[in-house]
Design a protein around this motif. Sequence first.
Motif, PDB file in Angstrom:
ATOM      1  N   LEU A 201      -5.935  -7.766  -3.237  1.00 21.03           N
ATOM      2  CA  LEU A 201      -6.778  -6.280  -4.097  1.00 21.03           C
ATOM      3  C   LEU A 201      -7.645  -6.166  -4.601  1.00 21.03           C
ATOM      4  N   ASN A 202      -7.522  -7.227  -5.675  1.00 22.78           N
ATOM      5  CA  ASN A 202      -7.934  -7.102  -6.596  1.00 22.78           C
ATOM      6  C   ASN A 202      -9.512  -7.958  -5.986  1.00 22.78           C
ATOM      7  N   ARG A 203      -9.600  -8.931  -5.572  1.00 24.07           N
ATOM      8  CA  ARG A 203     -11.068  -9.485  -5.039  1.00 24.07           C
ATOM      9  C   ARG A 203     -11.654  -7.953  -4.324  1.00 24.07           C
ATOM     10  N   GLU A 204     -10.777  -6.677  -3.495  1.00 19.00           N
ATOM     11  CA  GLU A 204     -11.035  -6.252  -2.460  1.00 19.00           C
ATOM     12  C   GLU A 204     -11.562  -5.216  -3.352  1.00 19.00           C
ATOM     13  N   LEU A 205     -11.499  -4.726  -4.311  1.00 19.67           N
ATOM     14  CA  LEU A 205     -11.408  -3.751  -5.569  1.00 19.67           C
ATOM     15  C   LEU A 205     -12.991  -4.222  -6.178  1.00 19.67           C
ATOM     16  N   GLU A 206     -13.742  -5.567  -5.975  1.00 21.05           N
ATOM     17  CA  GLU A 206     -14.614  -5.763  -6.810  1.00 21.05           C
ATOM     18  C   GLU A 206     -16.113  -6.080  -5.613  1.00 21.05           C
ATOM     19  N   ARG A 207     -15.465  -5.657  -4.244  1.00 17.47           N
ATOM     20  CA  ARG A 207     -15.789  -5.925  -3.317  1.00 17.47           C
ATOM     21  C   ARG A 207     -16.907  -4.438  -3.518  1.00 17.47           C
ATOM     22  N   TRP A 208     -15.797  -3.497  -3.525  1.00 10.15           N
ATOM     23  CA  TRP A 208     -15.927  -1.511  -3.533  1.00 10.15           C
ATOM     24  C   TRP A 208     -16.153  -0.698  -4.448  1.00 10.15           C
ATOM     25  N   LEU A 209     -16.297  -1.524  -5.588  1.00 11.18           N
ATOM     26  CA  LEU A 209     -16.014  -0.733  -6.636  1.00 11.18           C
ATOM     27  C   LEU A 209     -18.445  -0.224  -7.178  1.00 11.18           C
TER      28      LEU A 209
ATOM     29  N   ILE B  56      -5.889  10.551  -3.044  1.00 12.00           N
ATOM     30  CA  ILE B  56      -5.768   9.984  -3.153  1.00 12.00           C
ATOM     31  C   ILE B  56      -4.307   8.809  -3.183  1.00 12.00           C
ATOM     32  N   LEU B  57      -3.643   8.995  -2.641  1.00 11.88           N
ATOM     33  CA  LEU B  57      -2.760   7.594  -3.163  1.00 11.88           C
ATOM     34  C   LEU B  57      -2.112   6.674  -2.317  1.00 11.88           C
ATOM     35  N   VAL B  58      -1.660   5.509  -2.223  1.00 14.39           N
ATOM     36  CA  VAL B  58      -2.030   4.250  -2.252  1.00 14.39           C
ATOM     37  C   VAL B  58      -0.373   4.235  -2.657  1.00 14.39           C
ATOM     38  N   SER B  59       0.799   3.421  -1.416  1.00 15.44           N
ATOM     39  CA  SER B  59       1.993   2.525  -1.821  1.00 15.44           C
ATOM     40  C   SER B  59       2.024   1.871  -0.825  1.00 15.44           C
ATOM     41  N   ASP B  60       3.117   1.243  -1.067  1.00 15.08           N
ATOM     42  CA  ASP B  60       3.938  -0.399  -0.042  1.00 15.08           C
ATOM     43  C   ASP B  60       5.157   0.420   0.039  1.00 15.08           C
ATOM     44  N   GLY B  61       5.653   1.346  -1.035  1.00 11.79           N
ATOM     45  CA  GLY B  61       7.028   1.026  -1.012  1.00 11.79           C
ATOM     46  C   GLY B  61       7.843   3.112  -1.550  1.00 11.79           C
ATOM     47  N   GLU B  62       9.124   3.299  -1.911  1.00 12.58           N
ATOM     48  CA  GLU B  62       9.387   4.184  -1.592  1.00 12.58           C
ATOM     49  C   GLU B  62       9.866   4.878  -3.156  1.00 12.58           C
ATOM     50  N   PRO B  63       9.446   5.885  -4.120  1.00 10.55           N
ATOM     51  CA  PRO B  63       9.907   6.325  -5.105  1.00 10.55           C
ATOM     52  C   PRO B  63      10.902   6.156  -5.823  1.00 10.55           C
ATOM     53  N   THR B  64      10.706   5.313  -7.241  1.00  6.85           N
ATOM     54  CA  THR B  64      12.316   4.734  -8.036  1.00  6.85           C
ATOM     55  C   THR B  64      11.877   5.515  -9.114  1.00  6.85           C
ATOM     56  N   ASP B  65      12.846   5.363  -9.590  1.00  6.08           N
ATOM     57  CA  ASP B  65      12.518   5.419 -11.644  1.00  6.08           C
ATOM     58  C   ASP B  65      11.938   4.740 -11.836  1.00  6.08           C
ATOM     59  N   ARG B  66      11.820   4.375 -14.007  1.00  6.44           N
ATOM     60  CA  ARG B  66      11.084   3.305 -14.248  1.00  6.44           C
ATOM     61  C   ARG B  66      11.818   1.942 -14.775  1.00  6.44           C
ATOM     62  N   GLU B  67      13.322   2.474 -14.608  1.00  6.60           N
ATOM     63  CA  GLU B  67      13.873   1.058 -13.857  1.00  6.60           C
ATOM     64  C   GLU B  67      14.348   0.877 -12.526  1.00  6.60           C
TER      65      GLU B  67
ATOM     66  N   LEU C 117      -9.185   0.613   1.295  1.00  5.45           N
ATOM     67  CA  LEU C 117     -10.264   1.274   0.393  1.00  5.45           C
ATOM     68  C   LEU C 117     -11.059   1.502   1.207  1.00  5.45           C
ATOM     69  N   ASP C 118     -11.871   0.752   2.765  1.00  3.43           N
ATOM     70  CA  ASP C 118     -13.086   1.812   2.804  1.00  3.43           C
ATOM     71  C   ASP C 118     -12.868   3.716   3.314  1.00  3.43           C
ATOM     72  N   LEU C 119     -11.290   3.168   3.798  1.00  9.91           N
ATOM     73  CA  LEU C 119     -10.793   4.424   3.815  1.00  9.91           C
ATOM     74  C   LEU C 119     -10.690   5.538   2.806  1.00  9.91           C
ATOM     75  N   VAL C 120     -10.190   5.286   2.017  1.00 12.33           N
ATOM     76  CA  VAL C 120     -10.434   6.089   0.734  1.00 12.33           C
ATOM     77  C   VAL C 120     -11.623   6.150  -0.087  1.00 12.33           C
ATOM     78  N   LEU C 121     -12.570   5.837   0.581  1.00  7.72           N
ATOM     79  CA  LEU C 121     -13.920   6.245   0.480  1.00  7.72           C
ATOM     80  C   LEU C 121     -14.887   7.290   1.449  1.00  7.72           C
ATOM     81  N   VAL C 122     -13.715   7.074   2.812  1.00  9.48           N
ATOM     82  CA  VAL C 122     -14.152   8.571   3.467  1.00  9.48           C
ATOM     83  C   VAL C 122     -13.459   9.234   2.895  1.00  9.48           C
ATOM     84  N   ALA C 123     -12.262   9.174   2.234  1.00 11.50           N
ATOM     85  CA  ALA C 123     -11.326  10.838   1.828  1.00 11.50           C
ATOM     86  C   ALA C 123     -12.148  10.646   0.399  1.00 11.50           C
TER      87      ALA C 123
END
Length: 251
Positions: free
Chosen positions: A53-61, A155-166, A225-231
């Motif tokens: 993700l960090n690598r692709e953000l460098e390309r995307w920004l 624009i929300l990006v996630s790979d999990g389910e909601p939890t509390d901070r713990e 990230l390209d889809l984020v740009l479209v959105a």
Amino acid sequence: MSTFALFEDDTDEPVDVDFVTDTHRRRFVALLIDTSQSMATTQTNGMRAIDALNRELERWLPTVRAGGRGPLRDVEFVVITFGATGVSVVSGNRTISAEDGGAFVPASRLEIPPLAAGGATPMVEAVELALSLVEQRRQYVQTIHAQQTGGPRLILVSDGEPTDREGNPTDDWQRLAHRLEQWRATRRMQLFAFGVPGVDDEVMRALATPNGYFPLEDLDLRRLLDLVLVATTDHVDFERVRSHVFGDEIP
């Protein structure tokens, strides 16, 4: 011409946009990125997902900044992560402030520092913070700068389910879904949600509605990230994003 050709940069130095004197309608985009523990353990193309993700953000920004001198010239971003360190603002001066010089930054000057992964998935807290910040920013710009503003876009990006901070499962997303529905009813907000493998589809559909939720089959971060740009682009609707996600197929 492709969507992304609109953002190609043919200049050597960025041109700052003076938003104090700009007369266009200001648009606020909140980008919420899941940086929970799964991003530190999931592998994609031989790399940890967070490193990819960090690598692709460098390309995307640079593409976003180029768009900030054209199609995205009226857009201000606030970027919020949820996972490592809890819920954090990582754009602007990285503080929870909607005033000038705070968390919001014009697209032409968007920077995102290298992200770290770990911890739980406080998605609900992150979305609620985004709603609060964009509403504060809207009021500030209208009052202080006497400028028009468009409806905010989350624009929300996630790979999990909601939890509390713990890290404990939580059903607070049900209350949040009701609040989001009230925002949509007044046409004050659009939510685009992108889910990668591991995400809770039920939650994402409840938050974004079935029209605004786009499940992705794999963890292709460049495509994501390209889809984020479209959105992010102006006048986009859910069907246009859906066509980029699924092509001619109907999910």
